[in-house]
Structure formats: C-alpha cells, structure tokens
Design a protein around this motif. Structure first.
Motif, PDB file in Angstrom:
ATOM      1  N   UNK A 106       0.841  -1.206   0.000  1.00  0.00           N
ATOM      2  CA  UNK A 106       0.000   0.000   0.000  1.00  0.00           C
ATOM      3  C   UNK A 106       0.876   1.256   0.000  1.00  0.00           C
ATOM      4  N   UNK A 107       1.917   1.261   0.815  1.00  0.00           N
ATOM      5  CA  UNK A 107       2.806   2.426   0.868  1.00  0.00           C
ATOM      6  C   UNK A 107       3.538   2.634  -0.462  1.00  0.00           C
ATOM      7  N   UNK A 108       3.905   1.545  -1.120  1.00  0.00           N
ATOM      8  CA  UNK A 108       4.559   1.668  -2.436  1.00  0.00           C
ATOM      9  C   UNK A 108       3.601   2.291  -3.458  1.00  0.00           C
ATOM     10  N   UNK A 127       7.714   1.624   2.776  1.00  0.00           N
ATOM     11  CA  UNK A 127       6.936   0.483   2.308  1.00  0.00           C
ATOM     12  C   UNK A 127       7.794  -0.739   2.070  1.00  0.00           C
ATOM     13  N   UNK A 128       8.928  -0.538   1.442  1.00  0.00           N
ATOM     14  CA  UNK A 128       9.780  -1.674   1.144  1.00  0.00           C
ATOM     15  C   UNK A 128      10.478  -2.208   2.388  1.00  0.00           C
ATOM     16  N   UNK A 129      10.794  -1.342   3.323  1.00  0.00           N
ATOM     17  CA  UNK A 129      11.382  -1.807   4.577  1.00  0.00           C
ATOM     18  C   UNK A 129      10.445  -2.739   5.325  1.00  0.00           C
ATOM     19  N   UNK A 130       9.147  -2.457   5.265  1.00  0.00           N
ATOM     20  CA  UNK A 130       8.143  -3.304   5.927  1.00  0.00           C
ATOM     21  C   UNK A 130       7.933  -4.604   5.148  1.00  0.00           C
ATOM     22  N   UNK A 131       7.761  -4.490   3.815  1.00  0.00           N
ATOM     23  CA  UNK A 131       7.501  -5.671   2.986  1.00  0.00           C
ATOM     24  C   UNK A 131       8.698  -6.618   2.957  1.00  0.00           C
ATOM     25  N   UNK A 190       2.124  -1.822 -10.782  1.00  0.00           N
ATOM     26  CA  UNK A 190       1.696  -3.151 -11.225  1.00  0.00           C
ATOM     27  C   UNK A 190       1.862  -4.219 -10.149  1.00  0.00           C
ATOM     28  N   UNK A 191       3.052  -4.355  -9.596  1.00  0.00           N
ATOM     29  CA  UNK A 191       3.334  -5.476  -8.689  1.00  0.00           C
ATOM     30  C   UNK A 191       2.658  -5.332  -7.323  1.00  0.00           C
ATOM     31  N   UNK A 192       2.687  -4.161  -6.662  1.00  0.00           N
ATOM     32  CA  UNK A 192       1.971  -4.077  -5.374  1.00  0.00           C
ATOM     33  C   UNK A 192       0.479  -4.357  -5.496  1.00  0.00           C
ATOM     34  N   UNK A 193      -0.122  -3.986  -6.626  1.00  0.00           N
ATOM     35  CA  UNK A 193      -1.535  -4.309  -6.840  1.00  0.00           C
ATOM     36  C   UNK A 193      -1.720  -5.820  -6.938  1.00  0.00           C
TER      37      UNK A 193
END
Length: 510
Positions: free
Chosen positions: A91-93, A121-125, A188-191
């Motif tokens: 979501x953050x991305x 966002x990426x730090x969390x994911x 594209x990818x986060x969705x």
C-alpha cells in the motif's frame, strides 16, 4: 497418494512466489531511479539536479527503508502477521508511486518525499516476505525456494529497464511521460500482491506464537505438507521451540543482544548484509547509467545495456536454485566474492589504462567493460545476491526472527546510504579507479565468510541455534511440553478389531 505430494509442492511454490513478489518492488525501485536519470525530460523537469542532489534522492529512500526495517517491519510482522506486513508495504509503495509520478515541476522535494515513503513500504515488505517463505518452505528445499527471492529482484529490474528502454525510443512522442511512464509502472506489482496475499495461509509459527492457535497452524501446514505425520512433527517442533523461548529467552529487540549465540549471528548477519551492498552491486543498480555515460554517448544504447543486464540477472540468479542446497551457502559466498573481486579489478584496469578518443572509449573497449559488468552479475546474483537473503532468513529463532531479519536486511540500506551519497562525486573525481576499492572489499568479504560464517543448509529453523553455540530449542522445549520424542509427534488412529471393539493405535514416524 500419486498426485497429492506434487500438488502440495506446487502450492508451496505458489505461495512462496507471492511473498517473493515483495522483492520485485525492491528490484524495480532500485532500478527505476537509475533509469530515469538518463531522461533529459526528467533532468529538465527538476531543474538539472547536481550530483549531491542525485545522491540525496537515493539517500532519502535508504532513510525510509532503514527506519521501517529497524523499527516498523518487525513489530508489524510479529503482531499483525507476515501477510499484513507484505500488504502494508505494498500500500505504501502505491502511495509513493503516485506521489513521485505527479510531483509538481521543479519540486524535487516532493519527489524525494515519495522516495522516503517508498523506502518505508519496502522496509516493511522486505521484512515480512523472507520470513514468510522461510517459515512455510520445507527445509530440504528452503534454500531453493528462497533463491527466487533474489531472482524476483532481477525481475523488478527487468521490468523497469525494458519499460525505460521502450520509452527511450519514443521520447519525442511521450515528452515528460518518457520518465513518468517508467515510474508509474511500479503500481503493477503491489496491486498484484494485494490481490493475492490474503488468499494464502498465514505461517504456522505465527499462529502458534499468537494465542497457541494449533488448529489454524495445522490447517496452514496441511496445505503445504504431504502427510499427517509431517504436519504433526512440524507443529510439535514449533511448539517445543516456542515454549522454550517463552521460558528461557525474552523476545523483542533486547533479546538480540542478551544471548551470546544470538548476538554472534546478529553480528555476522549485519556484516553480510552490509557487505552485499558494498560489493559494488548496489552502486551499479543505482548509477550504472552515469557509469556507462563515461563509456558510451548514446542514451538509448545505455538503456538497452541496462535492460539486457537485468534480463541476464534473472538467468544468473536461477543458478542459485540448483546450487544453494547442493553446495551450500558458504561455498557460494566465497566463490562469488572471489569472482566479483577479479571482475572489478579487471574492469578498473581496462577502463583506466585505455585511451578515450573523442570523449568516449572505443567500441571494443566498451564491449569489454560491458562483458565484465555482466560477468560480475554472474558471480553476484546467485551468491551475495540470493544467498545473503537465504542465510539471513533462516538463522534466527522464532522469538526474534522478525526483528532480526528486519534489522539485518536494512543494514543493506545503511551501507547504501553511505556509499551512494558519496559515489557520484567519487566517480566524477576518480573515474573507474573507484572500482579498485570494490575489488579489495570483495576479497575481504570472501575471507570473512571463510573464517566466520557456518553452513546452514538443510537444518530445521527450530534447531539452527546449535550452529552458533546455542541451545537446541526443540529438545529443551520437549522437556517443557512433556513430549516423549522431541522430533516426532505421536499420532493416534482408531480402528475396529475383529470382535467389534474400538482400538486406539499410536504411530511413530521412523
């Protein structure tokens, strides 16, 4: 029984690849800013940012990722689950991508703000993703499945660079959208992750740690294990380890430094993850465009080289899938370090000791440099690329895994923050002599692995502490829960004998 094991193994791969898609976010973003630096429209849109500002844009991402990885990724993955961690990061991305794409003209601060959010966002994911894979993958193929984690980084780069190359061929028609298209494609990818992540099972370790939800853990494992005995054995091992950790070891950040064996692997993990980024790969990801500008003059040609590099990166990373569980983590790290050192040594020598007529290298010299950069990626991708993530995700016990993986993996960005801030200026002043530094670093990293890093292949997550001088959590936990055999659960089956009486049979796996 014929198709059942295959079916479950395929499903195990599917859920692992959903989690590994988090790494596509990282690979795309690490490449997208590198790519757009080659766009004259991007440079003009933000009023020709200097090399210090370019470094600051990369630093902004690293700051967001470090804050999230050290202080947010672990607690979110621990308290809300690994799936929620991956979803939150996605979501953050999405938010950050929109902010970057539609930043007002000349407002580089807004663009940098988007970079901070994408780092968060990426730090969390990137904390939740490898933990998820490590906790659900069977131990005999854990390394093979985790190798796809790094391969998906290359997939992200592949998408970013080929989109950029396509846009670079139509700059007149696209105008400012020649760089905005590259940035917005990151949606594209986060969705895709959000559309899948809540339809895959949560990890059994998380279920048991949170409310001792044995039945939920059992249902989760039934989706990815072939037999009842495997399911019950793994649940028993998880329960034993968690019970021991509850009684003997505290959880949270303080536990990372209290226990000597945990402290030892934490130091090693921090060094290995920082080392991954100072091999030279982190710099190439962010600055290959400006590096190649010292060799080539055509922007579209540089975009094509980046795209081809990303394409070969996918193929090179796949070497880890058949080597990491066969030869081991330690072997790959040593061979990779030595190979990268040789490549950096030769590429620095070739560039600095050949003439530069008309402001660019001759065609044969340019081809030689590109070949050496590709050869560097051949050594890096399956070793310090894939294997570092595998090793980091499997060496920590359940009670501190999320915090430890978050902190260790974001040490990559601590190293990046330092190197990427000064590298543009370093390159301007010293040119390819900078690559001699990377050659020396890679030799030191290979030596460090040789002397200090133990092999972890095919060892269960619950028993890996013994490699570092720690206690076997399964055996100690068995004493607490009163299990007769710490490694094999007792299954009960009821059948009717010849006299019509119900008979209970206890079965042990042999």
């Amino acid at each position: 029984m014929g198709f059942r094991p295959t079916q479950k193994r395929v499903y195990n791969w599917y859920i692992s690849l959903v989690a590994a898609s988090c790494m596509v976010l990282y690979g795309y973003d690490a490449s997208v800013f590198n790519a757009v630096q080659g766009s004259k429209h991007w440079v003009a849109y933000f009023n020709k940012p200097n090399s210090q500002t370019i470094g600051s844009i990369n630093t902004a991402y690293a700051v967001g990722a470090i804050v999230a990885g050290f202080f947010m990724g672990g607690p979110i993955a621990d308290y809300f689950g690994r799936r929620v961690g991956m979803a939150t990061g996605s979501v953050l991305v999405i938010i950050a991508t929109i902010v970057q794409t539609f930043s007002p003209r000349d407002n580089i601060g807004c663009f940098i703000g988007g970079r901070v959010i994408i780092g968060l966002g990426q730090g969390i994911a990137l904390t939740a993703g490898p933990i998820y894979i490590g906790e659900l993958a069977p131990q005999e193929i854990r390394g093979t499945i985790m190798s796809f984690w790094q391969m998906f980084y290359s997939v992200g780069s592949f998408i970013a660079y080929w989109v950029n190359f396509a846009c670079s061929k139509h700059t007149a028609k696209l105008g400012e959208w020649d760089w905005k298209m590259v940035v917005i494609f990151q949606l594209l990818v986060p969705v895709l992750i959000l559309s899948q992540v809540f339809f895959i099972p949560e990890t059994p370790r998380w279920y048991i740690q949170h409310g001792n939800r044995i039945e939920d853990a059992r249902n989760s494992l039934y989706k990815v294990r072939d037999t009842d005995q495997e399911v019950e054995d793994e649940i028993l091992a998880i329960r034993e380890a968690i019970e021991f950790e509850k009684e003997a070891i505290s959880s949270g950040y303080s536990a990372l430094w209290k226990d000597k064996s945990v402290r030892k692997r934490m130091y090693i993990a921090l060094i290995l993850n920082a080392g991954q980024q100072i091999t030279g790969q982190g710099t190439l990801n962010s600055y290959s465009t400006i590096i190649y500008k010292k060799v080539f003059t055509n922007a579209s040609q540089i975009a094509l080289i980046n795209a081809l590099n990303a394409t070969f990166g996918i193929l090179f990373t796949m070497n880890a899938t058949w080597t990491v569980d066969r030869f081991g983590r330690k072997f790959l790290l040593i061979v990779g370090g030595v190979g990268m050192a040789i490549c950096m040594l030769i590429v620095a020598t070739v560039e600095t000791q050949t003439p530069t007529p008309d402001g660019a290298k001759t065609h044969p010299v340019g081809i030689a440099i590109v070949f050496l950069m590709f050869l560097f990626a051949f050594f890096y991708k399956p070793s310090w690329g894939a294997t570092i993530w595998i090793w980091t995700s499997e060496v920590f016990s359940m009670n501190i895994r999320a915090q430890a993986v978050g902190m260790a993996s974001q040490t990559q960005n601590v190293a990046n923050l330092i190197v990427q801030q000064f590298f543009p200026t370093f390159l301007d002043n010293c040119g390819f002599y900078a690559f001699y530094m990377f050659a020396g670093i890679n030799v030191l990293l290979a030596a460090f692995v040789w002397f200090f890093v133990p092999e972890t292949k095919k060892i269960s997550l619950e028993e890996i502490d013994t490699l570092f001088g720690g206690t076997n959590h399964v055996e100690k936990g068995a004493e607490i829960v009163g299990a007769e055999d710490p490694h094999h659960a007792r299954l009960e089956s009821v059948h009717i004998d010849e006299e019509g009486k119900a008979v209970t049979t206890h079965v042990h796996k042999v």
